[in-house]
Design a protein around this motif. Structure first.
Motif, PDB file in Angstrom:
ATOM      1  N   THR A  12       0.839  -1.202   0.000  1.00 29.34           N
ATOM      2  CA  THR A  12       0.000   0.000   0.000  1.00 29.34           C
ATOM      3  C   THR A  12       0.872   1.251   0.000  1.00 29.34           C
ATOM      4  O   THR A  12       0.614   2.201  -0.750  1.00 29.34           O
ATOM      5  N   ALA A  13       1.916   1.245   0.815  1.00 28.38           N
ATOM      6  CA  ALA A  13       2.835   2.388   0.853  1.00 28.38           C
ATOM      7  C   ALA A  13       3.513   2.565  -0.504  1.00 28.38           C
ATOM      8  O   ALA A  13       3.664   3.698  -0.986  1.00 28.38           O
ATOM      9  N   GLN A  14       3.912   1.464  -1.123  1.00 25.79           N
ATOM     10  CA  GLN A  14       4.553   1.528  -2.432  1.00 25.79           C
ATOM     11  C   GLN A  14       3.601   2.134  -3.464  1.00 25.79           C
ATOM     12  O   GLN A  14       3.956   3.068  -4.181  1.00 25.79           O
ATOM     13  N   ARG A  15       2.390   1.620  -3.538  1.00 19.79           N
ATOM     14  CA  ARG A  15       1.412   2.132  -4.505  1.00 19.79           C
ATOM     15  C   ARG A  15       1.105   3.603  -4.249  1.00 19.79           C
ATOM     16  O   ARG A  15       1.126   4.421  -5.166  1.00 19.79           O
ATOM     17  N   ASP A  16       0.840   3.960  -2.996  1.00 21.59           N
ATOM     18  CA  ASP A  16       0.505   5.344  -2.681  1.00 21.59           C
ATOM     19  C   ASP A  16       1.670   6.282  -2.976  1.00 21.59           C
ATOM     20  O   ASP A  16       1.474   7.395  -3.474  1.00 21.59           O
ATOM     21  N   GLY A  17       2.881   5.831  -2.685  1.00 20.01           N
ATOM     22  CA  GLY A  17       4.064   6.636  -2.972  1.00 20.01           C
ATOM     23  C   GLY A  17       4.278   6.829  -4.462  1.00 20.01           C
ATOM     24  O   GLY A  17       4.601   7.933  -4.924  1.00 20.01           O
ATOM     25  N   LEU A  18       4.079   5.783  -5.233  1.00 21.55           N
ATOM     26  CA  LEU A  18       4.245   5.888  -6.688  1.00 21.55           C
ATOM     27  C   LEU A  18       3.169   6.777  -7.307  1.00 21.55           C
ATOM     28  O   LEU A  18       3.455   7.569  -8.205  1.00 21.55           O
ATOM     29  N   ASN A  19       1.939   6.656  -6.833  1.00 16.49           N
ATOM     30  CA  ASN A  19       0.870   7.516  -7.345  1.00 16.49           C
ATOM     31  C   ASN A  19       1.151   8.984  -7.025  1.00 16.49           C
ATOM     32  O   ASN A  19       0.973   9.866  -7.875  1.00 16.49           O
ATOM     33  N   ALA A  95      12.735  11.259 -14.825  1.00 15.94           N
ATOM     34  CA  ALA A  95      11.908  12.114 -13.983  1.00 15.94           C
ATOM     35  C   ALA A  95      11.519  11.373 -12.710  1.00 15.94           C
ATOM     36  O   ALA A  95      11.280  11.990 -11.680  1.00 15.94           O
ATOM     37  N   LEU A  96      11.481  10.036 -12.795  1.00 19.27           N
ATOM     38  CA  LEU A  96      11.078   9.215 -11.660  1.00 19.27           C
ATOM     39  C   LEU A  96      11.828   7.896 -11.696  1.00 19.27           C
ATOM     40  O   LEU A  96      11.931   7.263 -12.753  1.00 19.27           O
ATOM     41  N   ALA A  97      12.360   7.499 -10.562  1.00 18.82           N
ATOM     42  CA  ALA A  97      12.990   6.186 -10.429  1.00 18.82           C
ATOM     43  C   ALA A  97      12.430   5.500  -9.190  1.00 18.82           C
ATOM     44  O   ALA A  97      12.266   6.137  -8.148  1.00 18.82           O
ATOM     45  N   HIS A  98      12.153   4.233  -9.338  1.00 18.04           N
ATOM     46  CA  HIS A  98      11.723   3.406  -8.207  1.00 18.04           C
ATOM     47  C   HIS A  98      12.849   2.421  -7.922  1.00 18.04           C
ATOM     48  O   HIS A  98      13.182   1.589  -8.763  1.00 18.04           O
ATOM     49  N   TYR A  99      13.459   2.556  -6.751  1.00 20.91           N
ATOM     50  CA  TYR A  99      14.566   1.689  -6.342  1.00 20.91           C
ATOM     51  C   TYR A  99      13.988   0.548  -5.513  1.00 20.91           C
ATOM     52  O   TYR A  99      13.479   0.764  -4.417  1.00 20.91           O
ATOM     53  N   PRO A 126      17.145  16.936 -13.338  1.00 19.79           N
ATOM     54  CA  PRO A 126      17.033  17.875 -12.219  1.00 19.79           C
ATOM     55  C   PRO A 126      15.582  17.964 -11.743  1.00 19.79           C
ATOM     56  O   PRO A 126      14.662  18.122 -12.547  1.00 19.79           O
ATOM     57  N   GLY A 127      15.390  17.818 -10.443  1.00 23.44           N
ATOM     58  CA  GLY A 127      14.051  17.858  -9.875  1.00 23.44           C
ATOM     59  C   GLY A 127      13.307  16.544  -9.912  1.00 23.44           C
ATOM     60  O   GLY A 127      12.184  16.442  -9.427  1.00 23.44           O
ATOM     61  N   GLY A 128      13.936  15.512 -10.515  1.00 18.95           N
ATOM     62  CA  GLY A 128      13.297  14.200 -10.572  1.00 18.95           C
ATOM     63  C   GLY A 128      13.162  13.587  -9.188  1.00 18.95           C
ATOM     64  O   GLY A 128      13.838  13.997  -8.244  1.00 18.95           O
ATOM     65  N   LEU A 129      12.286  12.602  -9.079  1.00 23.20           N
ATOM     66  CA  LEU A 129      12.026  11.961  -7.800  1.00 23.20           C
ATOM     67  C   LEU A 129      12.498  10.514  -7.806  1.00 23.20           C
ATOM     68  O   LEU A 129      12.411   9.825  -8.817  1.00 23.20           O
ATOM     69  N   VAL A 130      12.993  10.086  -6.651  1.00 20.88           N
ATOM     70  CA  VAL A 130      13.370   8.687  -6.439  1.00 20.88           C
ATOM     71  C   VAL A 130      12.557   8.195  -5.254  1.00 20.88           C
ATOM     72  O   VAL A 130      12.554   8.813  -4.190  1.00 20.88           O
ATOM     73  N   ILE A 131      11.885   7.078  -5.459  1.00 18.58           N
ATOM     74  CA  ILE A 131      11.101   6.423  -4.416  1.00 18.58           C
ATOM     75  C   ILE A 131      11.851   5.139  -4.093  1.00 18.58           C
ATOM     76  O   ILE A 131      12.174   4.353  -4.987  1.00 18.58           O
ATOM     77  N   SER A 132      12.136   4.908  -2.819  1.00 21.08           N
ATOM     78  CA  SER A 132      13.010   3.792  -2.459  1.00 21.08           C
ATOM     79  C   SER A 132      12.594   3.142  -1.150  1.00 21.08           C
ATOM     80  O   SER A 132      12.207   3.822  -0.200  1.00 21.08           O
ATOM     81  N   GLY A 133      12.731   1.838  -1.129  1.00 20.64           N
ATOM     82  CA  GLY A 133      12.545   1.091   0.108  1.00 20.64           C
ATOM     83  C   GLY A 133      13.811   1.042   0.941  1.00 20.64           C
ATOM     84  O   GLY A 133      13.790   0.559   2.075  1.00 20.64           O
ATOM     85  N   GLN A 134      14.910   1.531   0.387  1.00 20.21           N
ATOM     86  CA  GLN A 134      16.201   1.560   1.082  1.00 20.21           C
ATOM     87  C   GLN A 134      16.691   3.010   1.158  1.00 20.21           C
ATOM     88  O   GLN A 134      16.412   3.807   0.259  1.00 20.21           O
ATOM     89  N   PRO A 135      17.452   3.342   2.183  1.00 19.57           N
ATOM     90  CA  PRO A 135      18.019   4.706   2.246  1.00 19.57           C
ATOM     91  C   PRO A 135      19.068   4.903   1.159  1.00 19.57           C
ATOM     92  O   PRO A 135      19.908   4.034   0.919  1.00 19.57           O
ATOM     93  N   PRO A 149       4.003   5.181   6.850  1.00 20.67           N
ATOM     94  CA  PRO A 149       4.810   5.164   8.077  1.00 20.67           C
ATOM     95  C   PRO A 149       6.274   5.518   7.797  1.00 20.67           C
ATOM     96  O   PRO A 149       6.841   5.106   6.779  1.00 20.67           O
ATOM     97  N   GLU A 150       6.867   6.286   8.701  1.00 23.88           N
ATOM     98  CA  GLU A 150       8.263   6.700   8.554  1.00 23.88           C
ATOM     99  C   GLU A 150       9.163   5.480   8.407  1.00 23.88           C
ATOM    100  O   GLU A 150       9.027   4.498   9.126  1.00 23.88           O
ATOM    101  N   GLY A 151      10.060   5.543   7.426  1.00 25.30           N
ATOM    102  CA  GLY A 151      10.998   4.458   7.191  1.00 25.30           C
ATOM    103  C   GLY A 151      10.463   3.347   6.304  1.00 25.30           C
ATOM    104  O   GLY A 151      11.220   2.498   5.856  1.00 25.30           O
ATOM    105  N   ARG A 152       9.171   3.333   6.031  1.00 26.74           N
ATOM    106  CA  ARG A 152       8.593   2.285   5.174  1.00 26.74           C
ATOM    107  C   ARG A 152       9.029   2.502   3.729  1.00 26.74           C
ATOM    108  O   ARG A 152       9.404   1.590   3.037  1.00 26.74           O
ATOM    109  N   TYR A 153       8.931   3.738   3.284  1.00 28.83           N
ATOM    110  CA  TYR A 153       9.427   4.146   1.966  1.00 28.83           C
ATOM    111  C   TYR A 153      10.072   5.502   2.136  1.00 28.83           C
ATOM    112  O   TYR A 153       9.646   6.304   2.960  1.00 28.83           O
ATOM    113  N   MET A 154      11.110   5.750   1.340  1.00 27.82           N
ATOM    114  CA  MET A 154      11.804   7.023   1.389  1.00 27.82           C
ATOM    115  C   MET A 154      11.620   7.738   0.057  1.00 27.82           C
ATOM    116  O   MET A 154      11.541   7.090  -0.989  1.00 27.82           O
TER     117      MET A 154
END
Length: 159
Positions: A12-19, A95-99, A126-135, A149-154
Motif C-alpha cells: 500500500t505504501a509503495q502504490r501510494d508513494g508511486l501515485n 523524472a522518476l525512479a523506483h529503487y 534535475p528535480g526528478g524523484l526517487v522512491i526507495s525502500g532503502q536509504p 509510516p516513517e521508514g517504510r518508503y523514502m
C-alpha cells in the motif's frame, strides 16, 4: 503484526508513494525507471499510471509474470551499476525512479543502495524523484504522501 499485514502495508505504501510521485513529476521532463523488476507488479503499475512516459527496467534476470514483460528495448538486463552507466551514457534522463533492489538482508541492502546511489544520481533529471525502500545517499530527502509510516518508503529529489 503478522507478515501478511506487514506485506499489505508495504505494498500500500509503495502504490501510494508511486501515485503521489507520478502526479508530482508533471513538470519534470524525462523517463521512468523501475530498478528491480521482480514479478513485474510495480512496472505494470508505472506503465499504467504514466502511459506517456518511457518506462525503463533494470534487473539481473527476466522472470516476471508474462503480462509484465517490458519491451526488449526498455529492458536493461544485468547488474545495476553497469546498466545505470549505460543509461547515463545515453541522452535519456529520469523524472522518476523506483529503487527496489535487495538481497533480503538489511545490512547488505543498505550498503548496496549506498553504493548504487551515485550511479542512480547520474541518470536523474534535475528535480526528478526517487522512491526507495532503502536509504539512498546524495539525494535530498523529502516528505512523501501522508499516511506512509516513517521508514517504510523514502522519497528523494534529485539535484
Amino acid at each position: 503484526m503478522s507478515r501478511l499485514d506487514s506485506m499489505l502495508r508495504r505494498l500500500t505504501a509503495q502504490r501510494d508513494g508511486l501515485n503521489w510521485a507520478a502526479a508530482a513529476i508533471s513538470e519534470v521532463s524525462g523517463d521512468v525507471l523501475d530498478l528491480g523488476l521482480g514479478n513485474g507488479r510495480t512496472y505494470d503499475h508505472l506503465r499504467s499510471t504514466l502511459p506517456e512516459r518511457r518506462v525503463w527496467v533494470i534487473d539481473r534476470v527476466l522472470q516476471c509474470h508474462p503480462s509484465c514483460v517490458p519491451p526488449e528495448a526498455d529492458f536493461l538486463q544485468g547488474e545495476a551499476e553497469p546498466m545505470l552507466a549505460r543509461l547515463a551514457a545515453s541522452d535519456h534522463r529520469l523524472a522518476l525512479a523506483h529503487y527496489d533492489l535487495g538481497f533480503g538482508v538489511k545490512d547488505q541492502d543498505v550498503a548496496e543502495a549506498a553504493k548504487l546511489s551515485p550511479a542512480l544520481a547520474a541518470v536523474m533529471a534535475p528535480g526528478g524523484l526517487v522512491i526507495s525502500g532503502q536509504p539512498l545517499v546524495g539525494f535530498t530527502e523529502i516528505d512523501g504522501p501522508a499516511g506512509i509510516p516513517e521508514g517504510r518508503y523514502m522519497f528523494y529529489r534529485a539535484g
